[in-house]
Design a protein around this motif. Structure first.
Motif, PDB file in Angstrom:
ATOM      1  N   ALA A  98       0.841  -1.202   0.000  1.00 27.25           N
ATOM      2  CA  ALA A  98       0.000   0.000   0.000  1.00 27.25           C
ATOM      3  C   ALA A  98       0.875   1.252   0.000  1.00 27.25           C
ATOM      4  N   GLN A  99       1.954   1.194   0.746  1.00 20.83           N
ATOM      5  CA  GLN A  99       2.894   2.309   0.820  1.00 20.83           C
ATOM      6  C   GLN A  99       3.524   2.597  -0.544  1.00 20.83           C
ATOM      7  N   MET A 100       3.650   1.564  -1.357  1.00 20.49           N
ATOM      8  CA  MET A 100       4.232   1.708  -2.692  1.00 20.49           C
ATOM      9  C   MET A 100       3.164   2.019  -3.747  1.00 20.49           C
ATOM     10  N   GLY A 101       1.935   2.268  -3.291  1.00 20.93           N
ATOM     11  CA  GLY A 101       0.870   2.667  -4.201  1.00 20.93           C
ATOM     12  C   GLY A 101       0.122   1.530  -4.868  1.00 20.93           C
ATOM     13  N   LEU A 102       0.320   0.303  -4.392  1.00 26.15           N
ATOM     14  CA  LEU A 102      -0.365  -0.837  -5.000  1.00 26.15           C
ATOM     15  C   LEU A 102      -1.727  -1.055  -4.350  1.00 26.15           C
ATOM     16  N   PRO A 103      -2.736  -1.386  -5.151  1.00 27.05           N
ATOM     17  CA  PRO A 103      -3.984  -1.835  -4.538  1.00 27.05           C
ATOM     18  C   PRO A 103      -3.740  -3.194  -3.886  1.00 27.05           C
ATOM     19  N   VAL A 104      -4.308  -3.392  -2.711  1.00 30.35           N
ATOM     20  CA  VAL A 104      -4.087  -4.626  -1.960  1.00 30.35           C
ATOM     21  C   VAL A 104      -5.430  -5.305  -1.708  1.00 30.35           C
ATOM     22  N   ALA A 105      -5.560  -6.525  -2.202  1.00 30.10           N
ATOM     23  CA  ALA A 105      -6.762  -7.327  -1.967  1.00 30.10           C
ATOM     24  C   ALA A 105      -6.459  -8.343  -0.872  1.00 30.10           C
ATOM     25  N   GLU A 106      -7.501  -8.797  -0.206  1.00 27.95           N
ATOM     26  CA  GLU A 106      -7.342  -9.801   0.841  1.00 27.95           C
ATOM     27  C   GLU A 106      -8.271 -10.973   0.554  1.00 27.95           C
ATOM     28  N   TYR A 107      -7.759 -12.181   0.808  1.00 28.04           N
ATOM     29  CA  TYR A 107      -8.531 -13.391   0.549  1.00 28.04           C
ATOM     30  C   TYR A 107      -8.413 -14.348   1.725  1.00 28.04           C
TER      31      TYR A 107
END
Length: 169
Positions: A98-107
């Motif tokens: 997230a800090q690097m600007g990536l969207p983060v999904a959780e499963y």
């Protein structure tokens, strides 16, 4: 990397071992890129272990330039202290991409197993075997790396639905 490909970083969080796996997705085609396991120093104080995990994750992200990340949700076990420590590691694993600007999904782990093996109660050996079939060039040396690749594969299968759901909101 194909210009139409999406690069996904899958993460299996843990304080002792955090697995990571990178795949490229072009349409429905999956391609193995890399995988590994981050091993924070077990005898170091908690802050140092978490800092090590964070630094290593940032290094993986910088090296492989994923566009999206996916993290396996952790289950709550019977030991509150272990659950808390795992939660701290999971926080770092969520933070770094997230800090690097990536969207983060959780499963959820059950969904990951169902997506890869076809059964939510699959054993780790079954997950590893299916990763070998889905990503023939994959070389996970640990269950954690194999699980991280499974998280990436799950995201590849579910990311379209997630994007449509976000757009509808």
């Amino acid at each position: 990397m194909d210009l139409n490909a999406i690069r996904i970083l899958g993460l299996d969080p843990g304080l002792r071992r955090t697995g990571w796996g990178v795949i490229d997705v072009t349409g429905s085609r999956l391609a193995f890129v890399a995988c590994g396991t981050i091993l924070p120093p077990e005898q170091a104080p908690m802050g140092e272990r978490l800092a090590h995990l964070h630094r290593e994750l940032l290094g993986v992200i910088e090296r492989f330039s994923p566009q999206e990340a996916a993290v396996e949700e952790t289950f709550v076990n019977m030991n509150p202290s272990s659950t808390l420590k795992l939660g701290q590691a999971r926080g770092v694993v969520l933070l770094a991409p997230a800090q690097m600007g990536l969207p983060v999904a959780e499963y959820a782990a059950l969904l990951v197993k169902k997506s890869v093996v076809g059964a939510g109660r699959a054993e780790k050996a079954q997950v590893r075997m299916m990763i070998g079939i889905l990503l023939p060039k994959a070389t996970p040396e640990t269950e954690d790396a194999s699980d991280a690749l499974a998280v990436a594969v799950t995201h590849a299968h579910h990311r379209g639905a997630a994007a449509r759901a976000r757009a509808a909101l």
